[in-house]
Scaffold this motif. Structure first.
Motif, mmCIF file in Angstrom:
data_model
loop_
_atom_site.group_PDB
_atom_site.id
_atom_site.type_symbol
_atom_site.label_atom_id
_atom_site.label_comp_id
_atom_site.label_asym_id
_atom_site.label_seq_id
_atom_site.Cartn_x
_atom_site.Cartn_y
_atom_site.Cartn_z
ATOM 1 N N GLY A 223 12.680 -6.763 -2.853
ATOM 2 C CA GLY A 223 14.070 -6.357 -2.578
ATOM 3 C C GLY A 223 14.109 -5.611 -1.258
ATOM 4 N N GLY A 224 13.360 -6.164 -0.274
ATOM 5 C CA GLY A 224 13.215 -5.504 1.032
ATOM 6 C C GLY A 224 14.545 -5.183 1.690
ATOM 7 N N SER A 225 15.519 -6.117 1.603
ATOM 8 C CA SER A 225 16.782 -5.845 2.307
ATOM 9 C C SER A 225 17.573 -4.735 1.608
ATOM 10 C CB SER A 225 17.619 -7.115 2.503
ATOM 11 O OG SER A 225 17.724 -7.823 1.313
ATOM 12 N N GLN B 293 10.608 0.834 9.554
ATOM 13 C CA GLN B 293 9.599 0.309 10.483
ATOM 14 C C GLN B 293 8.877 -0.855 9.801
ATOM 15 O OE1 GLN B 293 7.237 3.734 12.346
ATOM 16 N NE2 GLN B 293 8.090 4.644 10.531
ATOM 17 N N MET B 294 9.039 -2.056 10.377
ATOM 18 C CA MET B 294 8.377 -3.247 9.828
ATOM 19 C C MET B 294 7.434 -3.793 10.894
ATOM 20 S SD MET B 294 10.049 -3.673 6.820
ATOM 21 C CE MET B 294 9.510 -5.262 6.304
ATOM 22 N N ILE B 295 6.222 -4.158 10.496
ATOM 23 C CA ILE B 295 5.291 -4.829 11.413
ATOM 24 C C ILE B 295 4.751 -6.054 10.700
ATOM 25 C CG2 ILE B 295 3.089 -4.650 12.666
ATOM 26 C CD1 ILE B 295 3.748 -1.812 13.304
ATOM 27 N N ASN B 296 4.900 -7.227 11.349
ATOM 28 C CA ASN B 296 4.463 -8.507 10.766
ATOM 29 C C ASN B 296 4.971 -8.678 9.333
ATOM 30 O OD1 ASN B 296 3.029 -9.072 13.106
ATOM 31 N ND2 ASN B 296 1.200 -8.020 12.338
ATOM 32 N N GLY B 297 6.229 -8.346 9.100
ATOM 33 C CA GLY B 297 6.831 -8.526 7.778
ATOM 34 C C GLY B 297 6.400 -7.480 6.755
ATOM 35 N N ARG B 298 5.626 -6.486 7.178
ATOM 36 C CA ARG B 298 5.163 -5.443 6.257
ATOM 37 C C ARG B 298 5.811 -4.114 6.630
ATOM 38 N NH1 ARG B 298 3.530 -9.548 3.963
ATOM 39 N NH2 ARG B 298 1.346 -9.950 3.436
ATOM 40 N N ARG B 299 6.214 -3.356 5.595
ATOM 41 C CA ARG B 299 6.898 -2.090 5.826
ATOM 42 C C ARG B 299 5.893 -0.957 6.018
ATOM 43 N NH1 ARG B 299 12.162 -1.074 4.436
ATOM 44 N NH2 ARG B 299 12.076 -3.028 3.266
ATOM 45 N N ILE B 300 6.056 -0.198 7.091
ATOM 46 C CA ILE B 300 5.291 1.039 7.246
ATOM 47 C C ILE B 300 5.938 2.020 6.277
ATOM 48 C CG2 ILE B 300 4.624 2.880 8.852
ATOM 49 C CD1 ILE B 300 3.814 0.695 10.540
ATOM 50 N N VAL C 275 14.179 1.636 -5.553
ATOM 51 C CA VAL C 275 14.896 0.363 -5.434
ATOM 52 C C VAL C 275 14.168 -0.760 -6.177
ATOM 53 C CG1 VAL C 275 15.646 -1.406 -3.782
ATOM 54 C CG2 VAL C 275 16.031 1.004 -3.276
ATOM 55 N N TYR C 276 12.851 -0.932 -5.953
ATOM 56 C CA TYR C 276 12.133 -2.082 -6.546
ATOM 57 C C TYR C 276 11.853 -1.857 -8.036
ATOM 58 C CZ TYR C 276 11.019 -2.646 -1.520
ATOM 59 O OH TYR C 276 11.087 -2.735 -0.158
ATOM 60 N N ALA C 277 11.146 -0.713 -8.336
ATOM 61 C CA ALA C 277 10.735 -0.488 -9.735
ATOM 62 C C ALA C 277 11.888 0.054 -10.569
ATOM 63 C CB ALA C 277 9.554 0.483 -9.770
ATOM 64 N N PHE D 119 1.737 4.449 2.710
ATOM 65 C CA PHE D 119 1.472 4.193 1.292
ATOM 66 C C PHE D 119 1.635 2.714 0.935
ATOM 67 C CE2 PHE D 119 2.535 8.698 1.540
ATOM 68 C CZ PHE D 119 1.423 9.235 0.909
ATOM 69 N N VAL D 120 0.831 1.889 1.598
ATOM 70 C CA VAL D 120 0.841 0.446 1.322
ATOM 71 C C VAL D 120 -0.443 0.112 0.572
ATOM 72 C CG1 VAL D 120 0.588 -1.819 2.429
ATOM 73 C CG2 VAL D 120 2.404 -0.277 3.149
ATOM 74 N N GLY D 121 -0.302 -0.673 -0.502
ATOM 75 C CA GLY D 121 -1.456 -0.990 -1.330
ATOM 76 C C GLY D 121 -1.948 -2.409 -1.118
ATOM 77 N N SER E 55 7.679 -5.801 -10.304
ATOM 78 C CA SER E 55 8.209 -5.336 -9.014
ATOM 79 C C SER E 55 7.076 -5.103 -8.010
ATOM 80 C CB SER E 55 9.002 -4.046 -9.218
ATOM 81 O OG SER E 55 8.118 -3.004 -9.584
ATOM 82 N N ALA E 56 7.472 -4.823 -6.769
ATOM 83 C CA ALA E 56 6.498 -4.738 -5.667
ATOM 84 C C ALA E 56 5.846 -3.363 -5.541
ATOM 85 C CB ALA E 56 7.204 -5.102 -4.358
ATOM 86 N N ILE E 57 5.733 -2.650 -6.669
ATOM 87 C CA ILE E 57 5.114 -1.315 -6.652
ATOM 88 C C ILE E 57 3.784 -1.374 -7.412
ATOM 89 C CG2 ILE E 57 5.384 1.086 -7.445
ATOM 90 C CD1 ILE E 57 7.212 0.301 -5.038
ATOM 91 N N THR F 212 3.515 -2.670 -2.220
ATOM 92 C CA THR F 212 2.773 -3.906 -1.931
ATOM 93 C C THR F 212 3.767 -5.046 -1.782
ATOM 94 O OG1 THR F 212 0.847 -3.114 -3.164
ATOM 95 C CG2 THR F 212 0.995 -5.491 -2.825
ATOM 96 N N ASN F 213 3.598 -5.854 -0.749
ATOM 97 C CA ASN F 213 4.517 -6.968 -0.513
ATOM 98 C C ASN F 213 4.610 -7.887 -1.738
ATOM 99 O OD1 ASN F 213 4.670 -9.991 0.525
ATOM 100 N ND2 ASN F 213 5.872 -8.685 1.875
ATOM 101 N N ALA F 214 5.839 -8.275 -2.087
ATOM 102 C CA ALA F 214 6.058 -9.057 -3.313
ATOM 103 C C ALA F 214 5.449 -10.470 -3.224
ATOM 104 C CB ALA F 214 7.548 -9.133 -3.616
ATOM 105 N N ASP F 215 5.430 -11.054 -2.019
ATOM 106 C CA ASP F 215 4.787 -12.372 -1.871
ATOM 107 C C ASP F 215 3.296 -12.267 -2.192
ATOM 108 O OD1 ASP F 215 7.171 -13.494 -1.034
ATOM 109 O OD2 ASP F 215 6.695 -13.369 1.100
#
Ligand code: ADP
Ligand code: X2W
Length: 258
Positions: free
Chosen positions: A40-42, A56-63, A75-77, A120-122, A147-149, A160-163
């Protein structure tokens, strides 16, 4: 082996009540055991803007600093996951909403040692996924909505990215099931011209992906999506497709081939 559908639903569908409802009414029609994965990135970015938290996003990943992590968890969980579960329950579909911390299903490691500090990216690995509990839930006809948590198993939640979650879960479950992994989003699939839905690439081979990436025909969020999709195909997931959320049950979309 029994077929398992792992379906990842994209952020632009999740962010739109009508589109989400339409997708979910299709999703419940999949006959075999199924798992729904969402981010639910947007929606998270919308809330960050409202709260004056920099995005802040880099290469589709959120800082993901501390304030961004709080938003991601809420939002996600929280909101999105519970909305999805309520909607599925409303259609007599016995869904259970989970983050990677629940039942310790997705342990992760905080990303370190990279040039960029992602916060805090896993990062996750198929070997660490708790397939035992997921299989037990599926055996009870429960539909996990994940969810992406994730978490580091020491008390820290991570983003963690949902894809990546959809792909890694699919790999982990592929020794118990014939896994069909489908990424659903707001376009017909991978397109030759991003603005023309008629330019659908029906079958995408790995070499062609590399080539189209170099030509920037494939760019932004589609690059990490396809990286995770090809990784799944490489690691014994039976079938991997990228489709429009309305076409989940139809044979229209991009099928990946090695
Ligand atoms: N060749 C392409 N075909 C289709 N979409 C593409 C392509 N290249 C880049 N994209 C972009 O990738 C986006 C999908 O990635 P992303 O936003 O991460 O999806 P999701 O919301 O499903 O996680 C599309 O919205 C589109 O803007
Ligand atoms: C680390 C990282 O980038 N996490 C993602 C998780 C959400 C996600 O993947 O949502 P979509 O499916 O809508 O892209 C993020 O916060 O944007």
């Amino acid at each position: 082996m029994e077929t398992l559908h792992v379906v990842k639903i994209g952020g632009n569908i999740v962010n739109d009540e009508k589109k989400l409802d339409k997708f979910l009414s299709t999703f419940i029609q999949l006959n075999s055991p199924k798992i729904l994965v969402h981010g639910g990135g947007s929606s998270a970015s919308d809330l960050c803007q409202k709260l004056d938290i920099p995005i802040q996003m880099i290469n589709g990943r959120r800082i993901t600093d501390e304030p961004a992590l709080d938003v991601a968890v809420m939002v996600y969980a929280g909101l999105i996951n519970k909305k999805i579960v309520a909607r599925l329950q409303g259609q007599s579909c016995n869904a259970l909403g989970l983050s990677g911390a629940d039942l310790n299903i997705i342990p992760a490691e905080k990303r370190t040692g990279t040039e960029i500090d992602y916060g805090f990216v896993g990062d996750i690995h198929a070997d660490s996924i708790n397939t035992h509990f997921i299989t037990r839930l599926l055996d009870e006809q429960v539909i996990p909505a994940i969810s992406a948590i994730t978490h580091d198993t020491k008390g820290q939640l991570l983003n963690t990215n949902a894809d990546t979650i959809a792909s890694t879960l699919s790999v982990a479950l592929s020794d118990k099931y014939e896994v069909e992994l489908t990424y659903c989003f707001e376009k017909n699939g991978v397109l030759h011209d991003e603005d023309d839905e008629k330019t659908l690439i029906k079958t995408l081979e790995y070499d062609a992906f590399e080539n189209l990436k170099q030509k920037k025909v494939i760019h932004e969020g589609m690059i990490p999506k396809l990286d995770t999709a090809f990784e799944a195909l490489n690691k014994y997931v039976q079938r991997v497709q990228i489709k429009h959320a309305n076409n989940l049950l139809k044979d229209i979309g991009t099928k990946l081939s090695l």
